[in-house]
Write an enzyme that holds these catalytic residues in place. Structure first.
Site, short mmCIF file in Angstrom:
data_model
loop_
_atom_site.label_atom_id
_atom_site.label_comp_id
_atom_site.label_asym_id
_atom_site.label_seq_id
_atom_site.Cartn_x
_atom_site.Cartn_y
_atom_site.Cartn_z
N TYR A 143 -3.32 72.81 63.15
CA TYR A 143 -2.51 73.79 63.88
C TYR A 143 -3.39 74.98 64.20
CZ TYR A 143 1.16 77.36 64.64
OH TYR A 143 1.96 78.37 65.16
N ASP A 238 -11.68 76.72 63.61
CA ASP A 238 -10.53 77.60 63.39
C ASP A 238 -10.47 77.88 61.89
OD1 ASP A 238 -6.95 77.52 64.17
OD2 ASP A 238 -8.17 78.81 62.87
N LYS A 266 -5.55 86.29 59.17
CA LYS A 266 -5.02 86.38 57.82
C LYS A 266 -5.78 87.36 56.92
CE LYS A 266 -3.09 81.76 58.30
NZ LYS A 266 -1.63 81.91 58.27
P1 KE4 Z 1 -0.78 83.22 63.64
O1 KE4 Z 1 -0.56 83.28 65.12
O2 KE4 Z 1 0.44 82.67 62.88
O3 KE4 Z 1 -1.28 84.55 63.07
O4 KE4 Z 1 -1.97 82.19 63.35
C1 KE4 Z 1 -1.87 80.88 63.84
C2 KE4 Z 1 -2.79 79.97 63.05
C3 KE4 Z 1 -3.98 79.56 63.63
N1 KE4 Z 1 -4.84 78.76 62.97
C4 KE4 Z 1 -4.56 78.34 61.70
C5 KE4 Z 1 -5.54 77.44 61.00
C6 KE4 Z 1 -3.37 78.74 61.05
O5 KE4 Z 1 -3.10 78.30 59.80
C7 KE4 Z 1 -2.45 79.56 61.74
C8 KE4 Z 1 -1.12 80.00 61.13
N2 KE4 Z 1 -0.78 79.39 59.88
C9 KE4 Z 1 0.62 79.26 59.60
C10 KE4 Z 1 0.75 78.56 58.23
N3 KE4 Z 1 0.94 77.17 58.36
C11 KE4 Z 1 1.32 80.60 59.62
C12 KE4 Z 1 2.72 80.58 59.06
C13 KE4 Z 1 3.76 80.66 60.15
O6 KE4 Z 1 3.62 79.96 61.17
O7 KE4 Z 1 4.75 81.39 59.92
#
Ligand code: KE4
Length: 425
Positions: A143, A238, A266
């Site tokens: 993701y 990523d 993060k």
């Molecule tokens: P954000 O747009 O949520 O800040 O980041 C997206 C993203 C991009 N790349 C990786 C590897 C990520 O894990 C994420 C976001 N992770 C999720 C957890 N599975 C955030 C939690 C959520 O979607 O509420």
């Protein structure tokens, strides 16, 4: 007695779709009522009934030094008192860019943004702009946020382009995205042999955390490095989740493989909205205002968020920080496996730095297919037994877990005591 969580969830659903501002928070994968968090400190947070939990989400990674760390809170308060946002450059952004370039040697220049999605989406556009190619490669189970081109699942055959995983994503977008199998180097070589000169970039989580925790094999990443270099495709790691989480230098420092671009988030915000994408200057120079790839953001490099991030980056550079974090995480996963064994439950776990995976399966999965075969029902039962015992795990069998520097021996032992009961449930 009705829980305040139930009351708040009912109210929230009247004014916010699903009652949450991010789907995973709704507990739909595990069932039950999401806990509305009122405050957090160290390894703990408290819900709307003022019930305390040991927290293993840590805001999905950012809370690596523990919640409400006094130095982070003080830095935020001091920054806020000087103004919240200026829409103009600040010294803090220069300091953060220099710190990221120091800690991630493959990054020569970096652009700060406000979310992992924004960082991944921008990295994608930059790769396409720099190469003049449209096709991108991602992997099932990874993701990268919710940009249209990345909400795509595998097509029916190897070279068939992807299909949208979300409504609202035009077929025309998905048709430029090839979705391959994670940890399948032969498939990657085959795709590049057939159409390598059309591929703008390959984006991968080098240690995946969005299908539960899954490590890339060194062969998989090395093959990716080789074919991207051979065909002029941009290799994008990523590391939004793995960056500063699995090691100070992220997954790329563990594998000894330098990507062309890195996406971060993060931890670098310490809980406030900071994310970033970076790489060599010859790539980054394509970005506006220097080049033709447009990317912008009102709150990019926000001074209050950067203050939280910079203080967090300072704290994680303390001597022995990752040795201790890794040791605590290993204590947790080793203890969980022992508790499961004693209860006769088929279970295993994995830990990398401050990140861990739990699998109701005989072996740690290394492919998406074997990950999806894990016993989700058994996980959900364990999740709720742990929640009832005051331990808050990720509310999905297909998410990773996170330990903070504040998860000391007493916290780990309390978790394991809860697990001994939960495995028997
Ligand atoms: P954000 O747009 O949520 O800040 O980041 C997206 C993203 C991009 N790349 C990786 C590897 C990520 O894990 C994420 C976001 N992770 C999720 C957890 N599975 C955030 C939690 C959520 O979607 O509420």
């Amino acid at each position: 007695m009705t829980s305040n969580n139930d009351t708040l969830f009912a109210r929230a659903q009247l004014t916010t779709p699903g009652g949450v501002n991010s789907p995973v928070r709704a507990f739909r994968s595990v069932g039950g009522t999401p806990r509305f968090i009122s405050r957090a400190e160290g390894p703990y947070f408290w819900d709307a009934d003022d019930r305390r939990y040991i927290d293993y989400i840590g805001s999905w990674g950012p809370a690596i030094v523990g919640h409400a760390h006094p130095e982070v809170v003080a830095a935020v308060q001091q920054a806020a008192a000087r103004g919240l946002s200026f829409g103009a450059p600040t010294e803090g952004e220069v300091l953060m860019a220099e710190e990221i370039c120091k800690l991630v040697p493959s990054i020569e220049q970096v652009r700060l943004v406000s979310s992992g999605t924004e960082a991944a989406m921008s990295a994608l556009r930059l790769a396409r702009g720099a190469t003049g190619r449209d096709t991108i490669v991602k992997f099932e189970g990874c993701y990268h946020g919710h940009a249209d081109s990345l909400l795509v699942k595998a097509g029916s055959g190897l070279l068939t382009f992807g299909n949208p995983t979300s409504a609202g994503v035009p077929e025309d977008f998905a048709k430029h995205t090839l979705v391959l199998d994670y940890n399948d180097p032969q498939q990657l070589e085959e795709v590049f042999a057939r159409m390598g000169d059309k591929i703008a970039c390959v984006m991968v989580e080098p240690i995946a955390g969005n299908m539960n925790l899954m490590r890339a094999t060194p062969e998989f990443l090395q093959t990716m490095r080789t074919v991207c270099s051979r065909h002029g495709a941009v290799m994008v790691f990523d590391e939004v989740m793995s960056g500063f989480r699995v090691a100070l230098g992220g997954a790329q420092s563990l594998y000894g493989i330098a990507p062309d671009m890195t996406v971060l988030g993060k931890v670098i915000g310490g809980g406030l909205p900071v994310a970033a994408f970076g790489g060599p200057a010859h790539l980054m120079k394509h970005l506006a205002p220097l080049g033709g790839v447009y990317q912008a953001g009102t709150l990019s490099g926000n001074p209050v968020a950067v203050a939280a991030g910079m203080t967090t980056l300072k704290l994680i550079q303390a001597p022995g920080f990752y040795e201790k974090l890794g040791a605590q995480t290993l204590k947790l996963t080793t203890g969980l496996a022992a508790a499961a064994k004693a209860a006769g439950v088929t279970f295993c776990a994995d830990a990398v730095g401050g990140m861990f995976g739990m699998y109701f399966a005989p072996d740690v999965p290394v492919t998406y297919e074997t990950m999806m075969a894990c016993d989700k029902t058994r996980f959900n039962r364990f999740f709720h037994a742990m929640l009832d015992a005051g331990v808050y795990l990720a509310p999905s069998a297909f998410e990773a877990g996170f330990v903070s520097a504040q998860h000391d021996d007493a916290v780990i032992e309390a978790t394991l005591a809860a697990a001994r009961g939960a495995f028997a449930a």
